[in-house]
Structure formats: C-alpha cells, structure tokens
Design an enzyme around this catalytic site. Structure first.
Site, PDB file in Angstrom:
ATOM      1  CB  THR A 125     -17.545  44.286   4.188  1.00 17.02           C
ATOM      2  OG1 THR A 125     -18.296  43.742   5.290  1.00 17.02           O
ATOM      3  CG2 THR A 125     -16.186  44.766   4.677  1.00 17.02           C
ATOM      4  CB  ILE A 143      -9.885  47.919  11.481  1.00 15.38           C
ATOM      5  CG1 ILE A 143      -9.957  46.554  10.774  1.00 15.38           C
ATOM      6  CG2 ILE A 143     -11.226  48.307  12.105  1.00 15.38           C
ATOM      7  CD1 ILE A 143     -10.080  45.377  11.733  1.00 15.38           C
ATOM      8  CG  ASP A 186     -17.518  29.135  20.467  1.00 16.38           C
ATOM      9  OD1 ASP A 186     -17.377  29.552  19.302  1.00 16.38           O
ATOM     10  OD2 ASP A 186     -18.546  28.531  20.857  1.00 16.38           O
ATOM     11  CB  THR A 202      -7.859  35.035  10.701  1.00 17.76           C
ATOM     12  OG1 THR A 202      -9.289  34.899  10.661  1.00 17.76           O
ATOM     13  CG2 THR A 202      -7.248  34.536   9.403  1.00 17.76           C
ATOM     14  CE  LYS A 203     -12.541  37.077  15.930  1.00 14.92           C
ATOM     15  NZ  LYS A 203     -12.825  38.544  15.915  1.00 14.92           N
ATOM     16  CG  ASP A 249     -21.283  18.621   6.599  1.00 12.91           C
ATOM     17  OD1 ASP A 249     -21.520  19.774   7.008  1.00 12.91           O
ATOM     18  OD2 ASP A 249     -21.115  17.657   7.376  1.00 12.91           O
TER      19      ASP A 249
END
Ligand code: NAD
Ligand code: DAU
Length: 333
Positions: free
Chosen positions: A36, A59, A122, A151-152, A270
């Site tokens: 990508t 994948i 984390d 998603t992680k 931000d």
C-alpha cells in the site's frame, strides 16, 4: 523455527523485524505485503535474496494466504492500516485489513496448525489521564477510541477467541509508539525531521500536551522475536520502554538536535478524539522473558534517526509531497 511468514514486512516495523531475524537467526523469511502507500520495496533492498522473498499480496486473500501459511512454521503478523489520522477519514479499509485480514490469517493458521504471533498496539486500552501515574497492564480493560485502535482491538479479540475456541498456538504483543529508521513520513517524528530537512515548518497538533511512550523500533523487534521463541501460548505481553514524553518536548528536542530555533513550528488543528496519554508497564515481558530495552537514551536514538533520514533522502522524498498534500487538506478543515 525455519520458515517464517512476515506480514507487512515492507512496512516500518516489519522491515526492521526482517533485518533483526536475518541478523539473529538462520530463518528463511517470506514477506507478504500488499505494498500500500505505506509499504516500500526499498525497505527490503540489499537483503540476502536467498533468505528473504517478497510476495506482493493481500492478507485478506484467502487462497494466497492459505497456500503461503501451509509451508511456514510461523506467521508474525504486522500488516495493518496503521495511521490514526487516515482512519478518521477512511475507516473502511481499516476494517477490511485489520479485522478481515487478521481473520483470514487466523483461519489459515488454524487449518495448518502454524504458530502465530499478532503484533498489536497499546491503543487498544484507550488513553490515560495526563495527571496521574497509572500505566496500562495486560489486565487493563479494552477501551479503544479511534477507528484504527478499535479495529486493532477487534483483531486482538479474534486472536484470543481462536486460541480459546480452536486451540491455535498464538501470542499477542501490544507495543507503545515506535521510532527509528524506515518509518513513513506521515508519522509524528519522521514528519517533523523531514519537514526541517526540506525547509518547511514543523507541525504540532493542538498544544502538544499529549503524552506518548516512545520505544526504539529495534527494541520492539527484539521483544517480538523473544515472544515468538519463548512466549507462553495464549499470553499477551505489553512492550514498552518507560519512554513517556509529551509531544511538545519531543518536537523541541528534534528542533534542538537539528539546530533549529525551538519555536520554529506551527500549531495546527488537533486530531478529533485525540488520545491524551499512553504509558505501558512491561514487567511481564521483562520478568518472564528477560527482555530489556537496549536504546535507553532517547536523545541519542533520535540523533541516529535524524541521521538516517538525512542519509536516505531517496527513500522518503518520493513520499513527502503526497503526504503533505493530504495533511494540507486536513489542516484546511
Ligand atoms: P506501516 O503502516 O509502516 O506498515 C504496514 C505494512 O502493512 C505496509 O508495508 C503495508 O503495505 C502493509 N499492508 C497494509 N495492508 C495490507 C494488506 N491488506 N495486506 C498485506 N499487507 C498490507 O505500519 P507499522 O508502523 O510498521 O506497524 C506495523 C504493525 O505494528 C501494525 O499492526 C501496527 O498496528 C503495529 N504497531 C505499530 C506501532 C507504531 O508505533 N508504529 C506501535 C505498536 C503497534
Ligand atoms: O501507541 C502505538 C501507536 O503509535 C501505533 O499503534 C500506531 O500505529 C502509530 O501510528 C502510533 O499512533 P499515534 O497516533 O500515537 O502516532 P502519530 O505518529 O500519528 O502521532 C504521535 C503524536 O503526535 C500524537 O499525539 C499526534 C501528534 N502529532 C502527529 C503528527 C503526524 C502531531 O502533533 N503532529 C503531527 O504532524
């Protein structure tokens, strides 16, 4: 372990991991990478072609993944859409790769009984307050904030369920913010270094009070290799090097090391939902597997990283204009 399939091995941490394996084992390595915008053939240039093969593919391609997994002894899974800012603009591809891609790999390792290590973040634990001493542990509750981190988190949950329900031989590591060579110029540290190198002003989100827990990528790779070799199946290990720093301090250190004025930056809009603080307690990894970070001095790690970007302009210059074009759209909102 003889044959290792490294997904996302043309990305930042994956490419550093391939180098680590080449230097510290006799493994034969297949990299499965979709190349990508974040993948880069150049990150694998010059490596021993007898030992490293690049397969360009997705994948989430079940047939390809099944075939590749069938003749490997282990899969180390780095491939992901990895950037929070992108996930806010286009979450669909994060669900596709991070969730469905991970699912595809899990089904293949289940069928072929292949050892699996899942590389995670984390950020699955959400964030911590700026003004307390709490740190994440392996028992912290999942509370992800962004499309990327959710998603992680989903992929971590799939791994845990496949261990419990199907008995696959898997481990998970959740690491804090990495820095070092081969990191895409969209990420905070290389973005500021390369801005300075092209004579552009550095960019800080908001006031820069947000805290990240920095670890050198080589220390992360050493941890992943150890867990792959000696980690307890079914376990999760946090990987962090006690490197908490607020963004303004990191930016001003970069500017100082590059001999710029410490006020040579612009404050920009931000990030929506911007996580305040990450901090990890890596005691389990340290005690059970005897891991400790080798890069303890952040300023010298930063100097090495700055030197790397100075010396590898051909690697990052082709990425810079498009990356800054995307950021300009964001900053114009
Ligand atoms: P990266 O964006 O630099 O690299 C990701 C790689 O995955 C790229 O080479 C890309 O081409 C490849 N890829 C993306 N989608 C794919 C697909 N569908 N099929 C095959 N390949 C695909 O990311 P990174 O910073 O190296 O992160 C690697 C892993 O480590 C990720 O899982 C990330 O969540 C995790 N992680 C990163 C950090 C960090 O600070 N960068 C910290 C903790 C955990
Ligand atoms: O904690 C681990 C995570 O670290 C990984 O899971 C992610 O894949 C990785 O990208 C990283 O996420 P962050 O969102 O923390 O990294 P990023 O480099 O995007 O930003 C670091 C901090 O710097 C964050 O607080 C936002 C801020 N920032 C970022 C950019 C790009 C700026 O102030 N200015 C910038 O230009």
């Amino acid at each position: 372990m003889k044959r290792i399939l490294v997904t996302g091995g043309a990305g930042f941490i994956g490419a550093n991991f391939v180098r680590h394996l080449l230097g510290h084992s006799d493994a034969m390595i297949t990299v499965l990478d979709k190349l990508t915008y974040a993948g880069n053939r150049g990150s694998l240039h010059g490596l021993d072609e007898q030992r490293v093969q690049l397969v360009v593919g997705d994948i989430a391609d079940a047939n390809l993944v099944d075939e590749l997994v069938s003749y490997h002894d282990a899969v180390v899974h780095f491939a992901a859409e990895s950037h929070n800012d992108n996930s806010l603009l286009d979450p669909g591809r994060f669900v596709q790769t991070n969730v469905l891609g991970s699912f595809t790999l899990l089904e293949a390792v289940r069928r072929h009984d292949v050892r699996f290590h899942h590389v995670s973040t984390d950020e699955v634990y959400g964030d911590l307050a700026l003004d307390d001493a709490d740190r994440f542990t392996e028992d912290s509750a999942y509370n992800p904030s962004s499309p990327y981190s959710s998603t992680k988190a989903a992929s971590d949950m799939l791994v845990r369920a496949w261990v419990r329900s199907y008995g696959i031989r898997a481990t998970i590591s959740n690491c804090s913010n990495n820095y070092g060579p081969f990191q895409h110029v969209e990420k905070f540290i290389p973005r500021q270094i390369t801005n300075v190198l092209i004579g552009r002003r550095a960019r800080l989100y908001g006031h820069g009070n947000n805290v990240r827990d920095w670890i050198h990528v080589e220390d992360h790779c050493r941890a992943v290799a150890l867990i792959l070799e000696r980690g307890t199946i079914g376990s999760t290990y946090l990987v962090g090097a006690d490197g908490e720093r607020d963004n303004l301090s990191v930016l001003q250190l970069i500017l100082a090391r590059m001999e710029c004025d410490p006020s040579d930056f612009d404050q920009v809009i931000d990030r929506p939902g911007h996580d305040l603080r990450y901090a990890l307690d890596a005691s389990l990894l340290r005690k059970e597997l005897g891991w400790a970070p080798l890069h303890q001095d952040f300023a010298s790690g930063l100097d090495q990283t700055i030197d790397w970007y100075r010396e590898h302009r051909a690697w990052w210059e082709p990425l810079k204009a498009e990356t800054e074009r995307r950021y300009a759209l964001r900053e114009a909102i």
